[in-house]
Design a protein around this motif. Structure first.
Motif, PDB file in Angstrom:
ATOM      1  N   GLU A  84      -6.606 -21.870 -15.821  1.00  0.00           N
ATOM      2  CA  GLU A  84      -8.063 -21.963 -15.827  1.00  0.00           C
ATOM      3  C   GLU A  84      -8.699 -20.905 -16.715  1.00  0.00           C
ATOM      4  OE1 GLU A  84      -6.947 -19.335 -12.392  1.00  0.00           O
ATOM      5  OE2 GLU A  84      -6.304 -21.296 -13.033  1.00  0.00           O
ATOM      6  N   ALA A  90      -9.036 -25.892 -18.288  1.00  0.00           N
ATOM      7  CA  ALA A  90      -9.682 -25.909 -16.974  1.00  0.00           C
ATOM      8  C   ALA A  90     -10.508 -27.183 -16.788  1.00  0.00           C
ATOM      9  CB  ALA A  90     -10.568 -24.677 -16.808  1.00  0.00           C
ATOM     10  N   ASP A  99      -6.517 -28.461  -8.224  1.00  0.00           N
ATOM     11  CA  ASP A  99      -7.138 -27.196  -7.873  1.00  0.00           C
ATOM     12  C   ASP A  99      -6.126 -26.076  -8.100  1.00  0.00           C
ATOM     13  OD1 ASP A  99      -8.678 -25.160  -6.918  1.00  0.00           O
ATOM     14  OD2 ASP A  99      -8.681 -25.837  -4.834  1.00  0.00           O
ATOM     15  N   PRO A 100      -6.370 -25.185  -9.073  1.00  0.00           N
ATOM     16  CA  PRO A 100      -5.386 -24.138  -9.353  1.00  0.00           C
ATOM     17  C   PRO A 100      -5.237 -23.130  -8.219  1.00  0.00           C
ATOM     18  CG  PRO A 100      -7.308 -23.907 -10.775  1.00  0.00           C
ATOM     19  CD  PRO A 100      -7.489 -25.156  -9.992  1.00  0.00           C
TER      20      PRO A 100
END
Length: 122
Positions: A84, A90, A99-100
């Protein structure tokens, strides 16, 4: 069918910008690469720098990138955490619904289990 997301970097007024990513839904990476390159090179008025194709597979990101003058795609894997930091990647994560912060931590390079040392090939 694994969804892919593609994004392109353009040169605009001396700076590098990207447009919102687009989902690619072909059956395999080759078809997704072709579709992404056709779409992004068809945009006129801005100088295309590079096209990125991103997908999440087995807890990692698989990225492919290609410039308009390159003959081949360059493919590599990357950890989800830390991706991200680059805004265009991102944006692809958001498009794919990854979702990182929920991603598992990266595997260590060396494991010691019951006195045996296991090393990951890098």
């Amino acid at each position: 069918m694994t969804p892919f997301a593609s994004v392109a970097l353009f040169r605009r007024n001396g700076g590098v910008v990207f447009r919102p990513p687009r989902k690619e839904r072909p059956n395999d990476a080759t078809q997704a690469r072709k579709a992404a390159m056709r779409f992004w090179s068809g945009i006129h008025g801005e100088a295309l720098i590079k096209v990125f194709l991103v997908r999440e597979f087995a807890g990692k990101l698989e990225l492919s990138e290609r410039g308009p003058a390159d003959a081949l795609w360059k493919g590599y894997d990357r950890e989800i955490r830390g991706a991200e930091a680059e805004p265009h990647i991102a944006a692809c994560l958001i498009e794919l619904g990854v979702d990182p912060n929920v991603a598992p931590p990266p595997l260590p390079d060396v494991l010691n289990i019951n006195g045996f040392v296991y090393r990951r090939e890098i």
